[in-house]
Enzyme design. Sequence first.
Site, PDB file in Angstrom:
ATOM      1  N   LEU A 174       1.053  -2.591   3.248  1.00  0.00           N
ATOM      2  CA  LEU A 174       1.577  -3.205   4.184  1.00  0.00           C
ATOM      3  C   LEU A 174       2.311  -4.352   3.514  1.00  0.00           C
ATOM      4  O   LEU A 174       3.307  -4.742   4.145  1.00  0.00           O
ATOM      5  CB  LEU A 174       0.586  -3.766   5.284  1.00  0.00           C
ATOM      6  CG  LEU A 174       0.997  -4.605   6.506  1.00  0.00           C
ATOM      7  CD1 LEU A 174       2.308  -3.945   7.268  1.00  0.00           C
ATOM      8  CD2 LEU A 174      -0.092  -5.112   7.509  1.00  0.00           C
ATOM      9  N   LYS A 175       1.570  -5.148   2.756  1.00  0.00           N
ATOM     10  CA  LYS A 175       2.355  -6.135   1.872  1.00  0.00           C
ATOM     11  C   LYS A 175       3.615  -5.594   1.477  1.00  0.00           C
ATOM     12  O   LYS A 175       4.552  -6.433   1.288  1.00  0.00           O
ATOM     13  CB  LYS A 175       1.454  -6.587   0.876  1.00  0.00           C
ATOM     14  CG  LYS A 175       1.984  -7.767  -0.092  1.00  0.00           C
ATOM     15  CD  LYS A 175       2.467  -9.205   0.870  1.00  0.00           C
ATOM     16  CE  LYS A 175       3.276 -10.118   0.185  1.00  0.00           C
ATOM     17  NZ  LYS A 175       2.201 -10.825  -0.925  1.00  0.00           N
TER      18      LYS A 175
END
Length: 296
Positions: A174-175
């Site tokens: 997700l980062k």
Amino acid sequence: MTALTPQNTPLLGFIGFGAMATRMGVHLRNAGYGVIAYTPSGKSGDPAVEILPTARAVAEKADVVIACVPDDEALEASMYGENGALVGMKAGGVLLNTSSVSPEATDALLAAGRAKGVTVLDAPVSGSTPEAEAHALVILVGGSVEDVANAAPIFDTIGKLTIHAGPSGSGAKLKLVVNGIMGAGLTALAETVSYGLASGLDRSMLFDALDQVAVISPHHKRKLRAAKTGDFTSQFPSRLMQKDMRLLVDAIARQAIPAPTLAGALQVLSLGRHAHPNDDYSAAIAIMERFAANDA
């Protein structure tokens, strides 16, 4: 597992104690946690925090280890080997990896932790130094529901919101998504500003106008205001932004998904890393301005 409160886990050990970690450390100390750290340079931005000589020494002493290093290579150097943090950790320990690293490095650390009986959560943060200072980080966590809940007191102390992204590895992925949007947005701004200047628009009017329109995020408006005055004091250095985009483009290629926009953004960010490695990544706007002035 007992919740990681100051009463139950009084001493936190940072592996890496740079601009982001020192700001996290202030919030944690104010909440009642003790903080120690290891940095390769042996220096700390916070004189109140004891710096130990090795990552292993920190892990042997701390109740919880927090990794906050810049890339895969730094993570490998600080986690493994005879002086690495994993050697110093005991079964039942907790390692929170707030670093922005590749999915492969994330999975390797998880496997190594499991082999030692250590709980590893990938928990990179969204936000730069202003958010870290203002307690406004968003923590993106991969791990089990129970493990994320147990670490919640620490996450709540360093950030305003914790997003449980899914099982282990999900936070790291997700980062990359978040930073890909951030990097591509900045390169789009840099290129369109370059066009506006080359076409004859007044520079002050252009930057002021872009600061008012809804299509530009608050983050990128902050970068535009800095670029207008030529202030590229680092909040998120070019070398790290380019690194994150490179990791994302590589991860996308492994999924065989076409991503020409992100691949192009990587080239602009690579220019920024080459010319302004330690300045803020918004320096890419200045590079594109030089093209508009035929001074590249």
